[in-house]
Write a protein that holds these residues in place. Structure first.
Motif, mmCIF file in Angstrom:
data_model
loop_
_atom_site.group_PDB
_atom_site.id
_atom_site.type_symbol
_atom_site.label_atom_id
_atom_site.label_comp_id
_atom_site.label_asym_id
_atom_site.label_seq_id
_atom_site.Cartn_x
_atom_site.Cartn_y
_atom_site.Cartn_z
ATOM 1 N N ASP A 238 0.832 -1.204 0.000
ATOM 2 C CA ASP A 238 0.000 0.000 0.000
ATOM 3 C C ASP A 238 0.865 1.252 0.000
ATOM 4 O OD1 ASP A 238 -2.335 -1.432 -0.030
ATOM 5 O OD2 ASP A 238 -2.662 -1.321 2.142
ATOM 6 N N HIS A 239 1.942 1.198 0.799
ATOM 7 C CA HIS A 239 2.835 2.357 0.864
ATOM 8 C C HIS A 239 3.484 2.618 -0.500
ATOM 9 C CE1 HIS A 239 5.914 5.144 2.200
ATOM 10 N NE2 HIS A 239 6.798 4.392 1.573
ATOM 11 N N VAL A 240 3.963 1.549 -1.130
ATOM 12 C CA VAL A 240 4.603 1.701 -2.441
ATOM 13 C C VAL A 240 3.596 2.232 -3.461
ATOM 14 C CG1 VAL A 240 5.680 0.465 -4.360
ATOM 15 C CG2 VAL A 240 6.361 -0.040 -2.007
ATOM 16 N N SER A 241 2.371 1.697 -3.440
ATOM 17 C CA SER A 241 1.332 2.162 -4.371
ATOM 18 C C SER A 241 1.032 3.641 -4.157
ATOM 19 C CB SER A 241 0.049 1.344 -4.186
ATOM 20 O OG SER A 241 0.263 -0.010 -4.488
ATOM 21 N N ASP A 242 0.889 4.030 -2.874
ATOM 22 C CA ASP A 242 0.630 5.444 -2.567
ATOM 23 C C ASP A 242 1.794 6.317 -3.022
ATOM 24 O OD1 ASP A 242 -1.763 4.739 -1.447
ATOM 25 O OD2 ASP A 242 -1.041 4.802 0.625
ATOM 26 N N GLU A 243 3.006 5.802 -2.804
ATOM 27 C CA GLU A 243 4.194 6.566 -3.179
ATOM 28 C C GLU A 243 4.273 6.740 -4.693
ATOM 29 O OE1 GLU A 243 7.889 8.588 -2.477
ATOM 30 O OE2 GLU A 243 6.094 8.154 -1.308
ATOM 31 N N MET A 244 3.948 5.695 -5.438
ATOM 32 C CA MET A 244 3.977 5.794 -6.899
ATOM 33 C C MET A 244 2.920 6.786 -7.407
ATOM 34 S SD MET A 244 6.479 3.940 -7.855
ATOM 35 C CE MET A 244 7.237 4.396 -6.278
ATOM 36 N N ASN A 245 1.739 6.755 -6.806
ATOM 37 C CA ASN A 245 0.698 7.704 -7.187
ATOM 38 C C ASN A 245 1.112 9.138 -6.860
ATOM 39 O OD1 ASN A 245 -1.083 5.750 -8.148
ATOM 40 N ND2 ASN A 245 -1.992 5.418 -6.132
ATOM 41 N N ARG A 246 1.747 9.295 -5.708
ATOM 42 C CA ARG A 246 2.214 10.632 -5.315
ATOM 43 C C ARG A 246 3.310 11.124 -6.248
ATOM 44 N NH1 ARG A 246 5.862 13.327 -2.992
ATOM 45 N NH2 ARG A 246 7.222 11.534 -2.786
ATOM 46 N N LYS B 13 2.056 12.692 -9.338
ATOM 47 C CA LYS B 13 1.432 14.007 -9.174
ATOM 48 C C LYS B 13 2.413 15.078 -8.703
ATOM 49 C CE LYS B 13 -3.090 12.070 -7.935
ATOM 50 N NZ LYS B 13 -4.108 11.969 -6.874
ATOM 51 N N GLU B 14 3.286 14.706 -7.742
ATOM 52 C CA GLU B 14 4.059 15.724 -7.047
ATOM 53 C C GLU B 14 5.570 15.600 -7.205
ATOM 54 O OE1 GLU B 14 2.906 15.516 -2.972
ATOM 55 O OE2 GLU B 14 0.781 15.321 -3.453
ATOM 56 N N GLY B 15 6.053 14.457 -7.639
ATOM 57 C CA GLY B 15 7.502 14.288 -7.678
ATOM 58 C C GLY B 15 8.006 13.589 -6.432
ATOM 59 N N PRO B 16 9.287 13.269 -6.393
ATOM 60 C CA PRO B 16 9.823 12.374 -5.373
ATOM 61 C C PRO B 16 10.324 13.030 -4.088
ATOM 62 C CG PRO B 16 11.485 12.829 -7.000
ATOM 63 C CD PRO B 16 10.253 13.579 -7.431
ATOM 64 N N LEU B 17 10.144 14.351 -3.937
ATOM 65 C CA LEU B 17 10.845 15.036 -2.863
ATOM 66 C C LEU B 17 10.040 15.082 -1.572
ATOM 67 C CD1 LEU B 17 12.417 17.934 -4.931
ATOM 68 C CD2 LEU B 17 13.404 15.738 -4.319
ATOM 69 N N GLU B 18 10.192 14.082 -0.739
ATOM 70 C CA GLU B 18 9.539 14.056 0.575
ATOM 71 C C GLU B 18 10.435 13.356 1.582
ATOM 72 O OE1 GLU B 18 5.794 11.870 2.741
ATOM 73 O OE2 GLU B 18 5.453 12.702 0.748
ATOM 74 N N LEU B 19 10.513 13.928 2.766
ATOM 75 C CA LEU B 19 11.298 13.351 3.859
ATOM 76 C C LEU B 19 10.496 13.442 5.142
ATOM 77 C CD1 LEU B 19 14.060 12.288 5.007
ATOM 78 C CD2 LEU B 19 14.625 14.686 5.429
ATOM 79 N N SER B 20 10.293 12.293 5.813
ATOM 80 C CA SER B 20 9.572 12.253 7.087
ATOM 81 C C SER B 20 10.509 11.746 8.171
ATOM 82 C CB SER B 20 8.345 11.338 6.983
ATOM 83 O OG SER B 20 7.440 11.814 6.020
ATOM 84 N N VAL B 21 10.668 12.541 9.226
ATOM 85 C CA VAL B 21 11.606 12.198 10.291
ATOM 86 C C VAL B 21 10.901 12.277 11.638
ATOM 87 C CG1 VAL B 21 13.845 12.707 11.349
ATOM 88 C CG2 VAL B 21 13.470 13.232 8.925
ATOM 89 N N GLY B 22 11.022 11.226 12.425
ATOM 90 C CA GLY B 22 10.542 11.255 13.802
ATOM 91 C C GLY B 22 11.642 11.781 14.693
#
Length: 297
Positions: free
Chosen positions: A79-87, A90-99
């Motif tokens: 699901d994560h990979v599918s969501d990432e491919m859809n994103r 639309k938006e390109g690959p530039l996202e970083l999530s850090v805890g």
């Protein structure tokens, strides 16, 4: 793995999550007989029984339990990979999530300044991920790419890199008599009203271990989830707390006193943690490299 096999796994997990074939069939929008047939096909392909059909209630076999746990992880990842491919479309690959933990805020912006200089259009999410369960779940569920944490995670799929050690210090109210001492001992805190992190936080265990080594029973009056709350309570004279020295020095608040505890080396290690089973984009690898470089200096 063919998509048909993935669908069978999805049906299987849905049956277990909903406890009955009827509820699961409604969820996946197929008939109950078709769903039952799909599970039997999966069992035939794997070569062992997944459900104990001798019981009236739905019960997994030993093999079924293992498959359920692993299939759940696989489907979350899919699901994560599918969501990432859809994103990406639309938006390109530039996202970083850090805890992050509170005490890391004194250096994280410096690393991010360097990072955004290389990735100017990156979308960055910084999430407060504090307790052990928070960190483990956020990594497992792909809520974050990586975590900055003081929790050592003993998990084969999670790599934990030590970054630095930081001392824990005592925070005292403005008018506290111990403010005149150049340093204090653990015995000085014997009868103090203690403000401490709630259960599940490594800092709580570090502090309680120091009290145990000193032969002292802590006088706990408040349990909190954030150091910021502990500082508010200290400023109001409601008790004392123990917090990371780095956090105290860089928070910009002066309406309390902090003292090192000289007879007890209370400290903690801060780690960088990420899931080795997950694909990490190049920009995440670069962030990890910048963090390592910052502390190697």
């Amino acid at each position: 793995m063919e998509l048909q096999h993935l669908q069978h796994l999805y049906y299987f997990v849905t049956v277990i999550d909903h406890s009955t074939f009827t509820a699961a069939a409604e969820k996946v929008h197929i008939s109950q007989p078709s769903l039952s047939t799909s599970i039997k096909k999966l069992e035939k392909e794997l070569g062992f029984t997944l459900l104990d059909r001798s019981k009236r209630e739905l019960k997994l076999t030993k093999e079924g339990k293992i498959l359920y746990q692993e299939a759940k992880k696989l489907l979350i990842h899919f699901d994560h990979v599918s969501d990432e491919m859809n994103r990406l479309k639309k938006e390109g690959p530039l996202e970083l999530s850090v805890g992050i933990i509170e005490s890391s805020k004194f250096w994280v912006p410096k690393v991010l300044t360097k990072f955004t200089g290389e990735y100017a259009d990156v979308y960055i999410r910084l999430l407060d991920v504090l307790s052990f369960k928070d960190v483990e779940n956020a990594l497992k569920n792909f809520d974050i790419h990586l975590a900055i944490t003081n929790q050592y995670i003993n998990n084969d799929s999670i790599k934990t890199i030590p970054l630095y050690d930081e001392r824990l210090v005592a925070l005292l109210p403005p008018s506290h008599p111990l403010k005149y001492k150049s340093f204090i001992t653990i015995q000085d805190l014997k009868n103090e009203k203690l403000i401490i992190s709630k259960e599940g936080f490594q800092t709580r265990e570090d502090i309680l271990n120091a009290f145990r080594k000193g032969g002292i029973k802590p006088n706990i009056h408040f349990e909190i989830g954030r150091f910021e709350t502990a500082c508010d309570l200290v400023e109001e004279g409601l008790g004392v707390t123990v917090a990371p020295e780095n956090y105290v020095k860089h928070m910009g608040r002066t309406n309390f006193h902090f003292k090192r505890i000289h007879d007890s080396n209370i400290s903690r290690t801060v780690y960088l943690a990420f899931d080795t089973n997950r694909y990490l984009p190049p920009l995440v690898d670069q962030f990890i490299l910048l963090v390592k470089t910052y502390f190697n200096k």
